[in-house]
Design an enzyme around this catalytic site. Structure first.
Site, short mmCIF file in Angstrom:
data_model
loop_
_atom_site.label_atom_id
_atom_site.label_comp_id
_atom_site.label_asym_id
_atom_site.label_seq_id
_atom_site.Cartn_x
_atom_site.Cartn_y
_atom_site.Cartn_z
N ASP A 2 11.25 -3.61 13.66
CA ASP A 2 12.32 -2.62 13.59
C ASP A 2 13.68 -3.29 13.80
O ASP A 2 13.79 -4.26 14.55
CB ASP A 2 12.08 -1.54 14.66
CG ASP A 2 12.87 -0.28 14.39
OD1 ASP A 2 13.40 -0.13 13.27
OD2 ASP A 2 12.95 0.56 15.30
N GLY A 3 14.68 -2.75 13.13
CA GLY A 3 16.05 -3.21 13.36
C GLY A 3 16.71 -3.88 12.16
O GLY A 3 17.84 -4.37 12.27
N GLY A 5 17.91 -2.49 9.42
CA GLY A 5 19.08 -1.73 8.97
C GLY A 5 20.29 -2.00 9.86
O GLY A 5 21.39 -2.26 9.37
N ARG A 15 21.67 -1.99 3.75
CA ARG A 15 20.42 -2.06 4.51
C ARG A 15 19.41 -3.02 3.91
O ARG A 15 18.68 -3.70 4.63
CB ARG A 15 19.80 -0.65 4.61
CG ARG A 15 20.60 0.32 5.44
CD ARG A 15 19.92 1.70 5.47
NE ARG A 15 18.57 1.61 5.98
CZ ARG A 15 18.26 1.62 7.29
NH1 ARG A 15 19.22 1.75 8.19
NH2 ARG A 15 17.02 1.52 7.68
N HIS A 19 16.54 -5.92 5.20
CA HIS A 19 15.11 -6.01 4.89
C HIS A 19 14.79 -7.40 4.33
O HIS A 19 13.75 -7.97 4.64
CB HIS A 19 14.71 -4.92 3.90
CG HIS A 19 14.84 -3.53 4.45
ND1 HIS A 19 14.40 -3.19 5.71
CD2 HIS A 19 15.37 -2.40 3.93
CE1 HIS A 19 14.65 -1.91 5.94
NE2 HIS A 19 15.24 -1.40 4.88
N SER A 47 5.62 2.64 7.40
CA SER A 47 4.74 3.66 7.97
C SER A 47 4.55 4.83 7.01
O SER A 47 5.32 5.00 6.05
CB SER A 47 5.31 4.18 9.29
OG SER A 47 6.41 5.03 9.04
N TRP A 51 8.05 7.06 4.00
CA TRP A 51 8.26 7.65 2.67
C TRP A 51 9.37 8.70 2.71
O TRP A 51 9.89 9.09 1.67
CB TRP A 51 6.96 8.30 2.16
CG TRP A 51 5.87 7.32 1.85
CD1 TRP A 51 4.74 7.11 2.58
CD2 TRP A 51 5.78 6.42 0.72
NE1 TRP A 51 3.96 6.14 1.99
CE2 TRP A 51 4.57 5.70 0.84
CE3 TRP A 51 6.61 6.15 -0.37
CZ2 TRP A 51 4.17 4.74 -0.08
CZ3 TRP A 51 6.21 5.19 -1.30
CH2 TRP A 51 5.01 4.49 -1.15
N LEU A 113 -5.37 -18.15 9.96
CA LEU A 113 -4.78 -16.90 10.44
C LEU A 113 -5.12 -15.75 9.51
O LEU A 113 -5.03 -15.87 8.29
CB LEU A 113 -3.25 -17.07 10.50
CG LEU A 113 -2.44 -15.82 10.82
CD1 LEU A 113 -2.56 -15.46 12.29
CD2 LEU A 113 -0.96 -16.02 10.45
N ARG A 176 8.69 2.95 21.69
CA ARG A 176 7.64 3.88 21.28
C ARG A 176 6.70 3.18 20.31
O ARG A 176 7.02 2.13 19.77
CB ARG A 176 8.23 5.16 20.67
CG ARG A 176 9.23 4.92 19.55
CD ARG A 176 9.70 6.25 18.92
NE ARG A 176 10.80 6.00 17.99
CZ ARG A 176 12.08 6.22 18.27
NH1 ARG A 176 12.45 6.68 19.46
NH2 ARG A 176 13.02 5.97 17.37
C1 IPE Z 1 12.75 -2.11 9.35
O1 IPE Z 1 13.80 -1.71 10.14
C2 IPE Z 1 11.57 -1.18 9.34
C3 IPE Z 1 11.13 -0.73 7.98
C4 IPE Z 1 10.64 0.48 7.81
C5 IPE Z 1 11.17 -1.62 6.82
P1 IPE Z 1 14.64 -0.37 9.92
O2 IPE Z 1 14.92 -0.19 8.48
O3 IPE Z 1 13.97 0.75 10.60
O4 IPE Z 1 15.98 -0.76 10.69
P2 IPE Z 1 16.91 0.16 11.59
O5 IPE Z 1 16.04 0.84 12.60
O6 IPE Z 1 17.57 1.14 10.67
O7 IPE Z 1 17.86 -0.79 12.22
MG MG Z 2 14.16 1.66 12.43
#
Ligand code: IPE
Ligand code: MG
Length: 237
Positions: A2-3, A5, A15, A19, A47, A51, A113, A176
């Site tokens: 996460d993070g 964006g 954004r 990615h 997730s 969508w 792996l 979470r």
């Molecule tokens: C990546 O981070 C998670 C994906 C669903 C690809 P986010 O896209 O949720 O980034 P933030 O939370 O907006 O920073």
């Molecule tokens: Mg996010």
């Protein structure tokens, strides 16, 4: 993971740039995990609920997924990595579904792996699917509902043949689980970091592993019991 964006936003970038940087972080992490002899790395890429994002972001993410697969698969294969994708595949564009099937077939017999990518995945989806399968067996008379055990439920889940995760890492500051591996996380050690995913590098992995090393895993037992189990047995004793 996460993070992405926010990482992009901090740099005044779209954004999708976050990615893309996130894919770079994955590349580094896979290498670092393989070098440490970690057996399984499961990454939550997309997730069931993602969508719901704007159509253009979803489309760009799918394109990024396809191009990353195409670019990386050969190198993963050379490095003995076994690749597996879990999630609701029916929802993917046909070209992505095909690239996934091809990548899995190519790397199936690798012994290094195991890299699992959870995409269009949800823990609730996984459990619901398992329950449906057991219900079908019960309806057909092959299984008595009274005989349904935890083991049987676990055996129907996507990761039935892999060990339950020892460590869960969530980047990006939220604390979470967000519908990840709900069943499998029952006794997993949780680690949360503010680090945004594109910045999650080998040093960040070391911090997470160091935190894990300080935990005592009791699985319901007392600390004394676990201590006794871990003490070396005396000779002849
Ligand atoms: C990546 O981070 C998670 C994906 C669903 C690809 P986010 O896209 O949720 O980034 P933030 O939370 O907006 O920073
Ligand atoms: Mg996010």
């Amino acid at each position: 993971m996460d993070g992405n964006g926010r990482w992009a936003q901090q740099r005044g970038l779209p954004r999708i740039a976050g990615h893309r940087a996130g894919v770079e972080a994955v590349r580094g992490l896979v290498k670092a995990c393989a070098a440490r002899g970690i057996e399984v790395l499961t990454l939550f890429a997309f997730s069931s609920e993602n969508w719901r994002r704007p159509k253009t972001e979803v489309r760009l993410l799918m394109e990024l997924f396809i191009s990353a697969l195409r670019q990386e698969v050969r190198k993963l294969h050379e490095n003995n990595v076994r690749l597996r994708i879990i999630g609701e595949r029916g929802q993917f564009p046909a070209s992505l579904a095909a690239a996934i099937a091809e990548a899995e077939a190519l790397t199936r017999n690798n012994s290094g792996l195991t890299l699992v990518i959870a995409a269009s995945y949800g823990g609730r989806w996984d459990i619901t699917r398992a329950v449906r399968r057991l219900a079908e067996k019960a309806a057909s008379g092959a299984l008595s509902p009274a005989d349904i055990s935890e083991r049987m439920v676990a055996d129907e889940l996507c990761l039935h043949d892999l060990p339950e995760p020892d460590l869960f890492i969530r980047s990006g500051g939220e604390q979470r689980v967000s519908n990840y591996l709900l069943w499998q996380l029952a006794y997993t050690e949780l680690y949360f970091t503010d680090c945004l995913w594109p910045d999650f590098d080998e040093r960040q992995l070391e911090l997470a592993l160091a935190s894990y090393a300080r935990r005592q895993r009791r699985f319901g037992r007392t600390g004394e019991q676990v201590g006794a189990m871990l003490r070396p047995q005396r000779a002849g004793g």
